[in-house]
Every structure is written in structure tokens, then in C-alpha cells.
Design an enzyme around this catalytic site. Structure first.
Site, PDB file in Angstrom:
ATOM      1  N   ASP A   1      14.620  -0.827   0.947  1.00 12.82           N
ATOM      2  CA  ASP A   1      15.333  -1.162   2.180  1.00 12.82           C
ATOM      3  C   ASP A   1      16.348  -2.266   1.842  1.00 12.82           C
ATOM      4  OD1 ASP A   1      15.663  -2.607   4.822  1.00 12.82           O
ATOM      5  OD2 ASP A   1      14.369  -1.017   5.508  1.00 12.82           O
TER       6      ASP A   1
ATOM      7  N   ASP B   1       3.710   3.443   6.364  1.00 12.92           N
ATOM      8  CA  ASP B   1       3.049   3.149   7.641  1.00 12.92           C
ATOM      9  C   ASP B   1       3.977   2.574   8.701  1.00 12.92           C
ATOM     10  OD1 ASP B   1       3.392   0.554   6.330  1.00 12.92           O
ATOM     11  OD2 ASP B   1       2.069  -0.218   7.890  1.00 12.92           O
TER      12      ASP B   1
ATOM     13  N   LYS C   1       0.813  -1.192   0.000  1.00 13.39           N
ATOM     14  CA  LYS C   1       0.000   0.000   0.000  1.00 13.39           C
ATOM     15  C   LYS C   1       0.856   1.255   0.000  1.00 13.39           C
ATOM     16  CE  LYS C   1      -3.266  -2.307   3.079  1.00 13.39           C
ATOM     17  NZ  LYS C   1      -3.826  -2.271   4.457  1.00 13.39           N
TER      18      LYS C   1
ATOM     19  N   GLU D   1       7.621   2.476  -6.171  1.00 14.17           N
ATOM     20  CA  GLU D   1       7.822   1.976  -4.807  1.00 14.17           C
ATOM     21  C   GLU D   1       8.030   3.152  -3.849  1.00 14.17           C
ATOM     22  OE1 GLU D   1       7.367   0.016  -2.595  1.00 14.17           O
ATOM     23  OE2 GLU D   1       8.981  -1.397  -2.202  1.00 14.17           O
ATOM     24  N   ASP D   2       7.589   2.985  -2.623  1.00 11.92           N
ATOM     25  CA  ASP D   2       7.760   4.058  -1.635  1.00 11.92           C
ATOM     26  C   ASP D   2       9.196   4.138  -1.135  1.00 11.92           C
ATOM     27  OD1 ASP D   2       7.589   1.625  -0.265  1.00 11.92           O
ATOM     28  OD2 ASP D   2       6.085   2.297   1.175  1.00 11.92           O
TER      29      ASP D   2
ATOM     30  N   LYS E   1      17.009   3.621   1.386  1.00 15.30           N
ATOM     31  CA  LYS E   1      17.930   3.428   2.513  1.00 15.30           C
ATOM     32  C   LYS E   1      19.065   2.546   2.017  1.00 15.30           C
ATOM     33  CE  LYS E   1      14.331   2.928   6.001  1.00 15.30           C
ATOM     34  NZ  LYS E   1      13.823   1.987   7.019  1.00 15.30           N
TER      35      LYS E   1
ATOM     36  N   PHE F   1      13.609   4.799  10.711  1.00 14.43           N
ATOM     37  CA  PHE F   1      12.277   4.294  10.404  1.00 14.43           C
ATOM     38  C   PHE F   1      11.385   5.462   9.975  1.00 14.43           C
ATOM     39  CE2 PHE F   1       8.068   2.564  10.790  1.00 14.43           C
ATOM     40  CZ  PHE F   1       8.250   1.329  10.185  1.00 14.43           C
TER      41      PHE F   1
ATOM     42  N   ARG G   1      -0.291   6.570   7.462  1.00 17.68           N
ATOM     43  CA  ARG G   1      -0.222   6.665   6.000  1.00 17.68           C
ATOM     44  C   ARG G   1      -0.783   7.991   5.495  1.00 17.68           C
ATOM     45  NH1 ARG G   1       1.097   1.565   3.916  1.00 17.68           N
ATOM     46  NH2 ARG G   1       0.206  -0.207   4.990  1.00 17.68           N
TER      47      ARG G   1
HETATM   48  P1  IMP Z   1      12.725  -4.300   1.242  1.00 20.06           P
HETATM   49  O1  IMP Z   1      12.095  -5.455   0.576  1.00 20.06           O
HETATM   50  O2  IMP Z   1      13.550  -4.705   2.433  1.00 20.06           O
HETATM   51  O3  IMP Z   1      13.502  -3.419   0.294  1.00 20.06           O
HETATM   52  O4  IMP Z   1      11.576  -3.446   1.899  1.00 20.06           O
HETATM   53  C1  IMP Z   1      10.796  -2.573   1.202  1.00 20.06           C
HETATM   54  C2  IMP Z   1       9.462  -2.403   1.893  1.00 20.06           C
HETATM   55  O5  IMP Z   1       9.612  -2.354   3.315  1.00 20.06           O
HETATM   56  C3  IMP Z   1       8.846  -1.079   1.478  1.00 20.06           C
HETATM   57  O6  IMP Z   1       7.913  -1.295   0.443  1.00 20.06           O
HETATM   58  C4  IMP Z   1       8.165  -0.616   2.726  1.00 20.06           C
HETATM   59  O7  IMP Z   1       6.827  -1.032   2.702  1.00 20.06           O
HETATM   60  C5  IMP Z   1       8.837  -1.316   3.858  1.00 20.06           C
HETATM   61  N1  IMP Z   1       9.724  -0.373   4.569  1.00 20.06           N
HETATM   62  C6  IMP Z   1      11.056  -0.262   4.459  1.00 20.06           C
HETATM   63  N2  IMP Z   1      11.547   0.692   5.251  1.00 20.06           N
HETATM   64  C7  IMP Z   1      10.464   1.246   5.882  1.00 20.06           C
HETATM   65  C8  IMP Z   1      10.305   2.313   6.824  1.00 20.06           C
HETATM   66  O8  IMP Z   1      11.267   2.975   7.260  1.00 20.06           O
HETATM   67  N3  IMP Z   1       9.039   2.573   7.221  1.00 20.06           N
HETATM   68  C9  IMP Z   1       7.960   1.864   6.784  1.00 20.06           C
HETATM   69  N4  IMP Z   1       8.060   0.870   5.895  1.00 20.06           N
HETATM   70  C10 IMP Z   1       9.306   0.557   5.446  1.00 20.06           C
HETATM   71 MG    MG Z   2       5.081  -1.290   2.287  1.00 21.88          MG
END
Ligand code: IMP
Ligand code: MG
Length: 189
Positions: free
Chosen positions: A111, A167, A51, A107-108, A139, A160, A173
Site C-alpha cells: 500500500d 483481513d 498475518k 507480503e500480501d 496498490k 479495500f 482471512r
Molecule cells: P503499507 O505499509 O501501507 O504498504 O501497508 C501494507 C499492509 O497494510 C499490508 O501488509 C496489509 O496488511 C495492509 N493492507 C493494505 N491494503 C489493504 C487492504 O486493501 N486490505 C487489507 N489490508 C490491507
Molecule cells: Mg496485514
């Protein structure tokens, strides 16, 4: 845990302003200009990851000056709160057929990079003409797999983030700005 607790907010944490509405708007405008320039005359499909990217997508599309189609995918990674486990599954698939289309994933925040790696591999099975990634935040320090956004809003530290679609346990959100959370030190007694 897959289903988040809708009432738990970030007790014990303070939310600090990171990006204002004006800063976000300027980032989004810049990204939209680049995308409009690069994809003119092509068949572009935006695939928004639900979302967290819903607000980013809705602002971005309003600034694009090229025809686009929009689709949504919902990915669940087991884990709640501030942790994800890395095991990802699709809970709502896309509906537009991607063969020979140019695909841009929206993508938001990146990570570990695992969500995008999973989705890119999965979308590639439909033989699109190209697949690129547009992320609002990155990040980079937390990367576990090789993943770079082709269009990036801005890099952020290993903090974070909440707000502007992003969220903590489904909360925050709706905030129009972006914040980062830091623990509040409680004095004893
Ligand atoms: P990844 O698969 O580890 O790259 O994670 C990406 C997903 O983790 C993003 O789509 C976010 O929904 C969630 N995410 C990563 N960092 C944060 C954060 O600081 N706050 C909230 N959601 C996060
Ligand atoms: Mg997410």
C-alpha cells in the site's frame, strides 16, 4: 488501536469478486516458477509477514522446486479497520540468522510501502547476501515511499481488499477468493 475488534465485519459494504481461486492459483504458480528459476543453487530464506501473507506463503512454497527455509515476522502498525498510521513495530521477530543468506520477503499487499521499507531496513542489519520482495498484490497509486516488488502477482486499484489471508478487522482471512469492498448506498427511510 492495536487490538482489533474480532466481531466487527464490514457492515455497509458489499464484497465484490476480484480474483477467483483459479486466477490466484495461476498467479502463484507463475511466481513460484520465476523464483525457482532465479534462486536455484542458492540458500533462500522466505520471510513471511504475518498475518496477511500466510495463505499466499503456504500455496507458494508448495510450488517451489528449490530448497527453501521459512520464517515469520509479525508487524503491527497502529490503526484498525481501513487505516494505518505509519508507525510500525515488530511484535514477533524472525528466528533464522540471515547473514550471507538470500532473503525473499513474502507480503500480501503493498500500500504505502512503509511496512516493507521498515522490514527491509531491519533485515539488512543482519547482512544477508540479498533481500528481495515478493508481493501478491500492489496498490501502486497509494505509494508514499519508494518501494517496488521484485516479484509481483498483480497490480490492483485503490480499493479495500479482503480474502485469501487478507483481513478487515481480523475477518475474511479464510475466504479462498479475493474480494474488494464497496459501500452500499442505503435508500432513505
Ligand atoms: P503499507 O505499509 O501501507 O504498504 O501497508 C501494507 C499492509 O497494510 C499490508 O501488509 C496489509 O496488511 C495492509 N493492507 C493494505 N491494503 C489493504 C487492504 O486493501 N486490505 C487489507 N489490508 C490491507
Ligand atoms: Mg496485514
Amino acid at each position: 488501536m492495536r487490538f482489533s475488534n474480532g466481531v466487527k465485519r464490514m457492515e455497509g459494504y458489499r464484497l465484490n469478486p476480484l480474483l477467483s481461486q483459479e486466477q490466484i492459483a495461476s498467479i502463484v504458480q507463475h511466481l513460484a516458477d520465476q523464483i525457482s528459476k532465479d534462486y536455484g543453487g542458492r540458500e533462500l530464506v522466505l520471510v513471511c509477514i504475518l498475518k496477511g501473507a500466510f495463505m499466499f506463503l503456504s500455496d507458494l512454497v508448495r510450488h517451489l522446486r528449490i530448497p527453501v527455509q521459512v520464517d515469520f515476522v509479525r508487524l503491527a502498525s497502529y490503526g484498525s479497520g481501513m487505516k494505518t498510521s505509519g508507525k510500525i513495530e515488530i511484535t514477533k521477530d524472525i528466528e533464522i540468522f540471515l547473514e550471507k543468506k538470500d532473503v525473499l520477503i513474502i507480503e500480501d499487499i503493498i500500500d504505502s510501502g512503509r511496512t516493507l521499507q521498515f522490514l527491509k531496513d531491519r533485515l539488512a542489519l543482519q547482512n544477508p547476501r540479498s533481500i528481495k520482495v515478493c508481493a501478491l498484490l500492489d496498490k501502486k497509486a497509494r505509494r508514499e515511499v519508494e518501494m517496488e516488488a521484485d516479484y509481483l502477482g498483480t497490480e490492483v486499484d485503490d480499493v479495500f481488499i479482503v480474502g485469501y489471508g487478507i483481513d478487515f478487522n481480523e475477518n475474511y482471512r479464510n475466504l479462498p477468493e479475493i474480494y474488494y469492498a464497496t459501500p452500499i448506498d442505503h435508500p432513505k427511510g
